[in-house]
Design an enzyme around this catalytic site. Sequence first.
Site, PDB file in Angstrom:
ATOM      1  N   SER A 176      -1.759   5.749  -9.929  1.00  0.00           N
ATOM      2  CA  SER A 176      -0.342   6.021  -9.679  1.00  0.00           C
ATOM      3  C   SER A 176       0.428   6.533 -10.885  1.00  0.00           C
ATOM      4  O   SER A 176       1.420   7.236 -10.725  1.00  0.00           O
ATOM      5  CB  SER A 176       0.335   4.766  -9.138  1.00  0.00           C
ATOM      6  OG  SER A 176       0.162   3.682 -10.018  1.00  0.00           O
ATOM      7  N   HIS A 204      -1.780   7.085  -3.140  1.00  0.00           N
ATOM      8  CA  HIS A 204      -1.416   8.436  -3.593  1.00  0.00           C
ATOM      9  C   HIS A 204      -2.459   9.473  -3.207  1.00  0.00           C
ATOM     10  O   HIS A 204      -2.427  10.596  -3.706  1.00  0.00           O
ATOM     11  CB  HIS A 204      -1.212   8.448  -5.113  1.00  0.00           C
ATOM     12  CG  HIS A 204      -0.099   7.559  -5.543  1.00  0.00           C
ATOM     13  ND1 HIS A 204       1.227   7.956  -5.551  1.00  0.00           N
ATOM     14  CD2 HIS A 204      -0.104   6.262  -5.937  1.00  0.00           C
ATOM     15  CE1 HIS A 204       1.980   6.955  -5.954  1.00  0.00           C
ATOM     16  NE2 HIS A 204       1.208   5.909  -6.192  1.00  0.00           N
ATOM     17  N   LYS A 233       4.599   7.172   1.087  1.00  0.00           N
ATOM     18  CA  LYS A 233       4.567   8.272   0.100  1.00  0.00           C
ATOM     19  C   LYS A 233       4.381   9.591   0.867  1.00  0.00           C
ATOM     20  O   LYS A 233       5.332  10.033   1.494  1.00  0.00           O
ATOM     21  CB  LYS A 233       3.496   7.977  -0.951  1.00  0.00           C
ATOM     22  CG  LYS A 233       3.783   6.621  -1.631  1.00  0.00           C
ATOM     23  CD  LYS A 233       2.908   6.354  -2.807  1.00  0.00           C
ATOM     24  CE  LYS A 233       2.989   4.898  -3.255  1.00  0.00           C
ATOM     25  NZ  LYS A 233       4.289   4.465  -3.772  1.00  0.00           N
TER      26      LYS A 233
HETATM   27  C1  PLP Z   1      -1.405   2.679  -6.023  1.00  0.00           C
HETATM   28  C2  PLP Z   1      -0.328   2.015  -5.231  1.00  0.00           C
HETATM   29  N1  PLP Z   1      -0.666   1.065  -4.350  1.00  0.00           N
HETATM   30  C3  PLP Z   1       0.257   0.449  -3.606  1.00  0.00           C
HETATM   31  C4  PLP Z   1       1.587   0.767  -3.714  1.00  0.00           C
HETATM   32  C5  PLP Z   1       2.574   0.024  -2.881  1.00  0.00           C
HETATM   33  O1  PLP Z   1       2.901   0.752  -1.741  1.00  0.00           O
HETATM   34  P1  PLP Z   1       4.305   0.477  -1.029  1.00  0.00           P
HETATM   35  O2  PLP Z   1       5.325   1.247  -1.780  1.00  0.00           O
HETATM   36  O3  PLP Z   1       4.108   0.956   0.367  1.00  0.00           O
HETATM   37  O4  PLP Z   1       4.542  -0.977  -1.123  1.00  0.00           O
HETATM   38  C6  PLP Z   1       1.995   1.757  -4.628  1.00  0.00           C
HETATM   39  C7  PLP Z   1       3.392   2.164  -4.827  1.00  0.00           C
HETATM   40  O5  PLP Z   1       4.365   1.716  -4.523  1.00  0.00           O
HETATM   41  C8  PLP Z   1       1.014   2.391  -5.405  1.00  0.00           C
HETATM   42  O6  PLP Z   1       1.349   3.313  -6.298  1.00  0.00           O
END
Ligand code: PLP
Length: 383
Positions: A176, A204, A233
Amino acid sequence: MFDINNKLKFIKENNLYREIRYLSMPQDKVTIIDGRRVLLMSSNNYLGLCNHHKVKQAAIDAIKEYGLGSGGSRLTTGSYDLHKKLEKKIAKFKGCEAALIFNTGYMANVGVISAICNEDYYIFSDELNHASIIDGCRLSKGKVIVYKHNDIKDLEDKVKAINPKKGIIVTDSVFSMDGDIANIPEIIRIGKENNLLTMVDEAHATGVIGNNGKGSSEYFSCDVDITVGTLSKAIGSEGGFVCGNKEIIDYLKNKARSFIFSTALSPAVINGAIASFDVLKNDNSLVRKLQSNVSYLCKGLRNIGFDINSESPIIPIIIGEEDKAVEFSNRLLEEGIYIPAIRYPTVKKGKARLRMTVMATHSYEDIDFVIQKINEIKKYIKL
Ligand SMILES: Cc1ncc(COP(=O)(O)O)c(C=O)c1O
């Protein structure tokens, strides 16, 4: 009040203080943040789907038909036919037997890891995995072995040294904050050879990598045991999901606490996500445009002296010192470009960066403008 004021002072003195910025327009390439019109170069709305007419219409239709809130948790009264329809679509898109929707990607990671692993498990986790994976590991009480970032040799050495009876390897597929892609085929090999489960977080990668945006399974043509992702996303809605075989999904419905003990997502966001997957199913032009923008931006950055080569829309410019990253970001904002400075604890201390992202909706002219401004500002910042 205890020592909160001192803690806040410390955060401020170390350039780690964060403030919320407020948008007053849709999250698209041009938006208004804190009253200022900006070119947005930091959104995870990679395909522009959260402002797509079909996606918005689907959400409106669902509100008209079902109302706004879901009114219950998934195992009581909060599951609608729409949840089931979306779960089927996600499973098909990801090429898995079954899928389960969680309220966020964060809750999916925390719920899956803590439901599957316990004190008897070894969890091999990449050092740059997302905070939600880290929190899931902590909650599980499993023995966490952190391996060096995307370092297959280090992972294999650690697995071999322990030779665990029960274990799992877990990694982001697209990282991320760095935007690089995990070596998933090798992770699967190590998993198979050592009888370990494999799990990837496709937050991502979904809608982003692979010819049709299906993620790492399409990009590498290989499959892990458990795929986690988010709808918030590239899919442009909200929510998280988990894909796997029917037994895993059945088990999670019964055991994942973040699935069980929370009110289900609203029919509106679910129907919006259904529309997004339909857009992706019928046409890969948004995914292709995103991928071409990624190449164009990376090439432009290399032309002005940055050693950057990304296959994902996350393109960080590593600045190092926190105060310089903040200054760079502020100067860009003065020029009408929004790229936030990402600092500790999101990234390691001294690894502050501008986390730039590109969207399918950006034009090459937008990207040229950003490159020109970065080139001008970098002369003042002295990297
Ligand atoms: C790699 C990764 N996993 C999980 C999440 C969490 O997803 P969510 O925003 O739907 O809670 C994010 C970002 O927020 C992320 O960058």
